[in-house]
Design a protein around this motif. Structure first.
Motif, PDB file in Angstrom:
ATOM      1  N   GLY A   1       0.977  -0.937  -0.089  1.00 14.14           N
ATOM      2  CA  GLY A   1       0.139   0.074  -0.048  1.00 14.14           C
ATOM      3  C   GLY A   1       0.815   0.956  -0.469  1.00 14.14           C
ATOM      4  N   GLY A   2       0.467   2.477  -0.094  1.00 12.79           N
ATOM      5  CA  GLY A   2       1.089   3.142  -0.353  1.00 12.79           C
ATOM      6  C   GLY A   2      -0.357   4.859  -0.337  1.00 12.79           C
ATOM      7  N   VAL A   3       0.435   5.909  -0.299  1.00 11.88           N
ATOM      8  CA  VAL A   3       0.090   7.079   0.376  1.00 11.88           C
ATOM      9  C   VAL A   3       1.256   8.192   0.124  1.00 11.88           C
ATOM     10  N   ASP A   4       1.137   9.145  -1.150  1.00 12.59           N
ATOM     11  CA  ASP A   4       1.398  10.305  -2.245  1.00 12.59           C
ATOM     12  C   ASP A   4       0.772  11.587  -1.670  1.00 12.59           C
ATOM     13  N   LEU A   5       1.552  12.846  -1.153  1.00  8.98           N
ATOM     14  CA  LEU A   5       1.069  14.342  -0.546  1.00  8.98           C
ATOM     15  C   LEU A   5       2.493  15.218  -1.416  1.00  8.98           C
ATOM     16  N   THR A   6       1.270  15.986  -2.256  1.00  8.27           N
ATOM     17  CA  THR A   6       2.181  16.352  -3.324  1.00  8.27           C
ATOM     18  C   THR A   6       1.865  18.288  -2.507  1.00  8.27           C
ATOM     19  N   TYR A   7       2.355  19.306  -2.058  1.00  5.48           N
ATOM     20  CA  TYR A   7       1.778  20.633  -2.258  1.00  5.48           C
ATOM     21  C   TYR A   7       2.642  21.332  -3.036  1.00  5.48           C
ATOM     22  N   LYS A   8       1.589  22.249  -4.061  1.00  7.87           N
ATOM     23  CA  LYS A   8       2.637  23.168  -5.186  1.00  7.87           C
ATOM     24  C   LYS A   8       1.988  24.484  -5.226  1.00  7.87           C
TER      25      LYS A   8
ATOM     26  N   ASN B   1       5.175  33.153 -12.097  1.00  4.12           N
ATOM     27  CA  ASN B   1       5.083  32.104 -12.615  1.00  4.12           C
ATOM     28  C   ASN B   1       6.053  31.105 -13.145  1.00  4.12           C
ATOM     29  N   THR B   2       7.022  32.289 -13.579  1.00  2.00           N
ATOM     30  CA  THR B   2       8.377  32.236 -14.648  1.00  2.00           C
ATOM     31  C   THR B   2       9.137  31.852 -13.246  1.00  2.00           C
ATOM     32  N   TYR B   3       9.508  32.588 -12.177  1.00  2.00           N
ATOM     33  CA  TYR B   3      10.403  32.709 -11.027  1.00  2.00           C
ATOM     34  C   TYR B   3      10.138  32.936  -9.671  1.00  2.00           C
ATOM     35  N   GLN B   4       9.112  31.880  -9.747  1.00  2.00           N
ATOM     36  CA  GLN B   4       9.023  31.969  -7.893  1.00  2.00           C
ATOM     37  C   GLN B   4       7.861  30.744  -7.935  1.00  2.00           C
ATOM     38  N   SER B   5       8.725  29.492  -7.353  1.00  2.00           N
ATOM     39  CA  SER B   5       7.660  27.855  -7.650  1.00  2.00           C
ATOM     40  C   SER B   5       7.930  27.576  -6.162  1.00  2.00           C
ATOM     41  N   PHE B   6       7.742  26.876  -5.673  1.00  2.00           N
ATOM     42  CA  PHE B   6       7.689  25.788  -4.440  1.00  2.00           C
ATOM     43  C   PHE B   6       6.745  24.526  -4.965  1.00  2.00           C
ATOM     44  N   GLU B   7       7.265  23.231  -4.250  1.00  2.00           N
ATOM     45  CA  GLU B   7       7.078  22.298  -4.289  1.00  2.00           C
ATOM     46  C   GLU B   7       7.371  21.245  -3.273  1.00  2.00           C
ATOM     47  N   TRP B   8       6.356  20.507  -2.614  1.00  2.00           N
ATOM     48  CA  TRP B   8       6.817  19.266  -1.205  1.00  2.00           C
ATOM     49  C   TRP B   8       5.996  18.059  -2.083  1.00  2.00           C
ATOM     50  N   GLN B   9       6.531  16.703  -2.156  1.00  2.00           N
ATOM     51  CA  GLN B   9       6.498  15.885  -2.273  1.00  2.00           C
ATOM     52  C   GLN B   9       7.174  14.619  -1.473  1.00  2.00           C
ATOM     53  N   THR B  10       5.848  14.323  -0.993  1.00  2.00           N
ATOM     54  CA  THR B  10       6.228  12.881   0.225  1.00  2.00           C
ATOM     55  C   THR B  10       5.472  11.567  -0.130  1.00  2.00           C
ATOM     56  N   GLU B  11       5.841  10.508  -0.350  1.00  2.00           N
ATOM     57  CA  GLU B  11       5.369   9.198  -0.165  1.00  2.00           C
ATOM     58  C   GLU B  11       5.734   7.988   0.652  1.00  2.00           C
ATOM     59  N   PHE B  12       5.076   7.184   0.876  1.00  2.00           N
ATOM     60  CA  PHE B  12       5.822   5.783   2.216  1.00  2.00           C
ATOM     61  C   PHE B  12       5.049   5.351   1.551  1.00  2.00           C
TER      62      PHE B  12
END
Length: 392
Positions: free
Chosen positions: A266-273, A280-291
């Motif tokens: 089983g797996g759980v994934d979480l992604t925030y963008k 939007n051309t110069y700044q962005s942030f992404e956090w991604q996690t999976e178990f």
């Protein structure tokens, strides 16, 4: 030009008919019939010329349509190269330079009802490039009820990164947890049915795979007991604001392993963008996690339980510069004694969507980073030909 000719003929006919009519009124009776025949001849001739011109135009249009249809059936072709260099403080040879892989892609719509994707690859191993077919599948385009069917050999939709080809990841090496549970990738042959759930509140997609059993997987294997490998993935996606999104996915898979017993994972994934519209051309942030959580049966009453995870954060420093930090921990599904973790950083320069360079350090070791090894990695990715957008 054809419009001008038609107008000229119309004006000529409009002027000619009154003049001929005046001549008829003052001519002798025996010449009247001859002049009347001349008017009719002119009219018929003009009409015949217009019909012939129309036939020529229709013939030309048909030829153009034939050429356009033939061109649209030609597949889009691309080649993606992944060159790497490595330094490590372990072993006798401390550096290496090699081609990690060359990926080709042939993509085309077959007709209004289906499209096809074909991915032959050349994988680097020991300084050699070995050819194989990574993916080849057919996918529908117009099924009712928000359904889509895929059949062939394909990357299964388990978790967040399994469907993403390695060159498109923001880290040079895949997380060790992903490597321990899936090896190169969870790829199998069979059919996949996806359903876009009609949810007015947020985006939801359910995918069900029925496949023959992966032949190159730490978890699964092809067996002769008539039991297919089953996999499901539920994707939930929210627009938090005009600048940010959140995705939560839940996955599960069941199949036979190389011992002829069952494996469940089983797996759980979480992604925030976050990507501000104004910058939007110069700044962005992404956090991604999976178990990942697995049960690997050695015998019907004896099993190995294992888990693993990774988490990365990527921040865009400027238009072309990105930095990504990642931590990963993993046990091994078929080995009770294995435990490993790694931490890495990746600095990337994205020249365009057709080229990027990345460099970064990595530390990998056991519990408490015992027997840790240090490595420095460099990657240069380039694209030739058409380049489709990656999955969001």
């Amino acid at each position: 030009m054809q419009n001008y000719k038609s107008i000229f003929r119309f004006l000529l006919l409009s002027v000619s008919i009154p003049i001929i009519s005046i001549n008829i009124a003052y001519a002798q009776q025996d010449s009247t019939a001859s002049d009347s025949i001349s008017v009719e001849d002119i009219r018929r001739q003009l009409q015949q010329e217009e019909r012939e011109q129309g036939q020529q135009n229709e013939s030309l249009s048909a030829s153009q349509r034939t050429r356009t249809t033939a061109t649209s059936r030609n597949p889009e072709i691309s080649a993606i190269g992944d060159f790497r260099s490595l330094y490590t403080d372990a072993g006798d040879r401390n550096w290496d330079a090699y081609v990690q892989g060359i990926e080709l892609n042939f993509s085309s719509a077959i007709d209004p009802y289906a499209k096809a994707e074909f991915y032959p690859v050349f994988e680097g191993e020991g300084g050699e490039l070995n050819a194989k077919i990574e993916e080849v599948y057919l996918q529908t385009l117009s099924l009712p009820l928000n359904l889509q069917l895929k059949a062939g050999k394909f990357r299964q939709a388990f978790g967040r990164i399994n469907t993403v080809h390695r060159h498109a990841l923001p880290v040079i090496d895949v997380p060790i947890a992903y490597e321990s549970f899936f090896g190169e990738a969870l790829i199998d042959q069979g059919a996949s049915l996806s359903w876009l759930i009609p949810n007015p509140k947020f985006y939801q997609e359910l995918i069900i795979d029925v496949t023959r059993g992966a032949e190159e997987s730490p978890l699964f294997a092809y067996s002769d007991n008539n039991q297919p490998q089953l996999m499901g993935h539920l994707k939930n996606f929210w627009d938090l604001s005009e600048n940010s999104t959140l995705e939560l996915g839940v996955s599960g898979a069941l199949g036979d392993n190389e011992l002829g017993e069952k494996t469940r994972i089983g797996g759980v994934d979480l992604t925030y963008k976050w990507k501000p519209i104004q910058f939007n051309t110069y700044q962005s942030f992404e956090w991604q996690t999976e178990f990942y959580f697995s049960e690997y049966e050695e015998l019907p009453t004896q099993q190995i339980n294992a888990w693993g995870m990774y988490s990365w954060m990527q921040y865009q420093l400027s238009k072309r510069w990105f930095v990504t930090g990642m931590y990963s921990y993993s046990e091994k599904p078929a080995d009770r004694t294995f435990e490993e973790q790694a931490i890495s950083a990746t600095f990337g320069w994205y020249g365009t969507e057709f080229q990027k360079l990345e460099i970064g350090p990595k530390i990998r070791g056991g519990t408490g980073f015992s027997n840790a090894t240090f490595s420095g990695l460099f990657r240069w990715v380039f694209v030739i030909g058409s380049h489709g957008a990656h999955q969001y």
